[in-house]
Design an enzyme around this catalytic site. Structure first.
Site, PDB file in Angstrom:
ATOM      1  CB  SER A  99      -9.027  35.308  21.520  1.00  0.00           C
ATOM      2  OG  SER A  99      -8.497  36.085  22.561  1.00  0.00           O
ATOM      3  CG  HIS A 232      -3.977  37.117  20.325  1.00  0.00           C
ATOM      4  ND1 HIS A 232      -4.040  36.063  21.213  1.00  0.00           N
ATOM      5  CD2 HIS A 232      -5.244  37.643  20.284  1.00  0.00           C
ATOM      6  CE1 HIS A 232      -5.265  35.951  21.698  1.00  0.00           C
ATOM      7  NE2 HIS A 232      -6.016  36.898  21.150  1.00  0.00           N
TER       8      HIS A 232
END
Length: 263
Positions: A99, A232
């Site tokens: 991320s 995610h």
């Protein structure tokens, strides 16, 4: 007692492996900390010397102000990596970032290559390619809105986020990291020389498979895309395979380097 060096401040070695042929630099997600990679370090040691990055504003650095700019984070981290006090780039170094950590890893790789240190690869996990911009303003939400996004991504233990004392400690770091990620602006430049391995969950609301595949535009080296079931934080459910990818890559690169030295 010796003073803590800048390198010690930024990098955590949970399982020192000084005889390892290669090093893995691990960069956490927004709101994350070096301890997220403790299990990775344990699994790869002693074959790989794992260095987990500790951003300012959390855990043992919680009294320091957060750094809410990717370029500034990259500048300060590279200074620590290349610092003369504790050499880190004295053997092949591979970068893994998830991320926010993937974007930061890209900027760190750029700076290292500019200094003559080419990483063996950048593993960019759970993040769109640097030039694939989205307008995101989560960092401007109130505390409840920010925490709702964190919980939706399952990036932090919900039980911890329900503790008022813990919240008071982690919220500034989370907000600062979100600001760094969402306000990042890609500046065009030469592609990396090192290979890029992009990893993505097929149901990640923060990055599509196409946005992850666009990382291929940022390297003159090899490119590989790995798509996994999940959101995610898909990597939490696919640790063995992701570690296999990393271990295989580092073995190949360190073996190649050893063969070159013997010639």
């Amino acid at each position: 007692m010796s003073a803590m060096t800048d390198t010690d401040l930024w990098l955590r070695r949970f399982h020192p492996a000084e005889e390892a042929g290669g090093r893995l630099l691990c960069l956490p997600h927004a709101g994350g900390s070096a301890s997220y990679f403790f299990a990775v370090s344990r699994a790869l040691s002693p074959e790989v010397d794992v260095l987990a990055v500790q951003y300012p504003g959390r855990q043992d650095r919680r009294r320091e102000p957060c750094v809410d700019s990717v370029p500034e984070l990259a500048d300060r981290l590279v200074a620590a990596i290349l610092g003369a006090d504790t050499p880190v780039a004295d053997r092949p170094i591979t970068i893994f970032g998830h991320s926010l950590g993937a974007t930061l890893g890209f900027e760190v790789a750029r700076r290292l290559e500019a200094e003559g240190v080419t990483p063996t690869a950048l593993f960019a996990s759970g993040r769109r390619a640097p030039h694939r911009h989205r307008v995101e303003r989560t960092h401007l939400l109130d505390d409840a809105g920010l925490l709702a996004d964190v919980r939706a991504l399952a990036g932090t233990d919900s039980a911890l986020l329900a503790d008022d004392d813990v919240l008071a400690m982690v919220l500034p770091a989370i907000r600062g990291d979100y600001r760094a990620a969402e306000c990042y602006e890609y500046r065009p430049g030469p592609p990396l020389r090192c290979p890029i391995h992009a990893l993505v969950g097929d149901r990640d609301p923060k990055v599509t498979v196409a946005e992850a595949a666009a990382w291929r535009e940022h390297t003159d080296g090899e490119f590989e895309l790995g798509v996994y079931p999940g959101g995610h934080f898909f990597l939490d459910n696919h640790v063995p395979d992701i570690l296999r990818r990393i271990r295989t890559h580092i073995r190949m690169r360190t073996n190649a380097a050893a063969c070159t030295e013997r010639k």
